[in-house]
Scaffold this motif. Structure first.
Motif, short mmCIF file in Angstrom:
data_model
loop_
_atom_site.label_atom_id
_atom_site.label_comp_id
_atom_site.label_asym_id
_atom_site.label_seq_id
_atom_site.Cartn_x
_atom_site.Cartn_y
_atom_site.Cartn_z
N HIS A 136 -2.54 6.75 -4.61
CA HIS A 136 -4.33 6.19 -4.43
C HIS A 136 -3.61 4.72 -4.07
N SER A 137 -4.23 3.94 -3.01
CA SER A 137 -4.29 3.29 -2.43
C SER A 137 -4.76 1.56 -3.33
N GLN A 152 -10.87 -1.94 -7.81
CA GLN A 152 -11.89 -1.08 -7.84
C GLN A 152 -12.16 -1.02 -8.95
N GLN A 153 -11.04 0.46 -9.09
CA GLN A 153 -11.03 0.69 -10.77
C GLN A 153 -11.26 0.07 -11.63
N THR A 200 1.16 6.68 -7.23
CA THR A 200 -0.17 6.67 -7.70
C THR A 200 -0.62 7.69 -7.51
N ASN A 207 0.65 -1.08 0.35
CA ASN A 207 -0.14 0.01 -0.22
C ASN A 207 0.98 1.31 0.13
N LYS A 232 1.02 3.63 -3.22
CA LYS A 232 0.16 5.38 -2.84
C LYS A 232 1.09 6.02 -3.19
N LYS A 236 -20.94 2.94 -6.07
CA LYS A 236 -20.00 3.63 -4.95
C LYS A 236 -18.24 4.44 -5.76
N VAL A 237 -18.20 3.01 -6.71
CA VAL A 237 -17.09 3.34 -7.64
C VAL A 237 -17.83 4.55 -8.45
N SER A 276 -6.63 -0.68 -2.94
CA SER A 276 -8.17 -1.07 -3.18
C SER A 276 -8.79 -0.16 -4.10
N TYR A 277 -7.82 1.41 -4.20
CA TYR A 277 -8.61 2.07 -5.53
C TYR A 277 -8.18 1.14 -6.76
N HIS A 278 -7.49 0.76 -7.38
CA HIS A 278 -6.44 0.53 -8.37
C HIS A 278 -7.76 -1.30 -8.55
#
Length: 285
Positions: A224-225, A231-232, A222, A215, A219, A270-271, A227-229
């Motif tokens: 971002h975490s 989900q994206q 980029t 993480n 982070k 959510k996303v 988890s963010y990547h």
């Protein structure tokens, strides 16, 4: 409203000699009744397009680009695209599958996706254009004993020429920090496993590092975490399927590795900032 196929169409390139490589130069005149919606598709191999004259508007994964000559663009087989408009276009296109692509170039291309069109200076455009012309001549010599080897090597040279231009706009790979390297490895793994690995821990274990350290690397690099990547990437594929196929939301959830349909629906909302059905309806108004 256009009729959607059951799944995203994959354009199988013409390949008379079953070589896994194709190259052509085509001219397209402006068509007043052209409907770009009907052209949504993926390709069955890595494709490169050298726009020699004219202007073309293309949508790639919900991003619209107006490309003018003299430009080049690379598209990965995973990417979904459709032509919106074109005007007096002359374009050279070459395509090559994984089996014939130089492994080093394949790894490089996986790293730079997604890419944007690149405007070429006159000298670079002339060089690539001349290389394309030579490769087209090689493609016609199908009776040569080493035909496939010649075609493969010349097409890989074209790939290298274009890839080198993209590298001009990116950080040199020999100057990557430890954080950059781990982030790069994570992104490669994400592309292969996003339908099965849903948690940062799974990626950390596969990379033999701790989850907090993964993480931190991602982070820092980029913004971002992990988890963010994750989900994206999942939601991008969901959007592709919602827009370009008639699969139900439940079918899409299953295809993306979610047996818990309500959870997937909440994640999409959510996303994406709207429900999956709202996204589908919005894009077909």
């Amino acid at each position: 409203m256009r009729k959607k196929p059951k799944s995203i169409p994959v354009n199988q390139f013409g390949d008379e000699y079953n070589s896994g490589i194709s190259i052509e130069k085509i001219a397209l005149d402006n068509l007043p009744h052209f409907e770009g919606d009907e052209q949504s598709e993926r390709h069955d191999r890595h494709t490169f397009h050298l726009l020699e004259t004219g202007t073309i508007t293309i949508e790639i994964d919900f991003q619209t680009y107006e490309i003018k000559s003299s430009s080049v663009i690379y598209m990965h087989p995973n990417q979904v695209h459709r032509i919106r408009t074109f005007d007096n276009v002359t374009v050279s296109t070459w395509a090559i599958n994984n089996e014939n692509l130089n492994p080093d170039y394949l790894k490089l291309l996986e790293d730079i996706v997604p890419t944007k069109p690149l405007v070429l200076d006159n000298e670079t455009f002339s060089l690539i254009s001349e290389a394309v012309s030579l490769c087209l001549k090689f493609a016609e010599r199908n009776n040569d004993k080493l035909y496939h080897a010649i075609l493969k090597d010349s097409c890989n040279a074209l790939v290298a020429l274009v890839a080198s231009q993209y590298l001009e706009y990116a950080k040199s790979t020999d100057k990557l920090s430890r954080f950059d390297t781990i982030t790069k490895d994570f992104r490669e793994l994400l592309e292969r496993r996003y339908t099965t690995f849903k948690r940062p821990t799974a990626y950390a274990q596969a990379l033999n590092i701790s989850t907090p350290y993964l993480n931190e690397c991602v982070k820092t690099t980029t913004g971002h975490s992990v988890s963010y990547h994750i989900q994206q990437r999942i939601i991008l594929e969901a959007k592709r399927l919602l827009y370009h196929s008639n699969k139900s939301v439940k079918e899409i959830a299953t295809e993306l590795g979610y047996d818990d349909y309500p959870y997937f629906s909440r994640l999409f909302t959510k996303v994406a900032g709207m429900t999956a059905l709202a996204f589908r309806n919005k894009n077909f108004d």
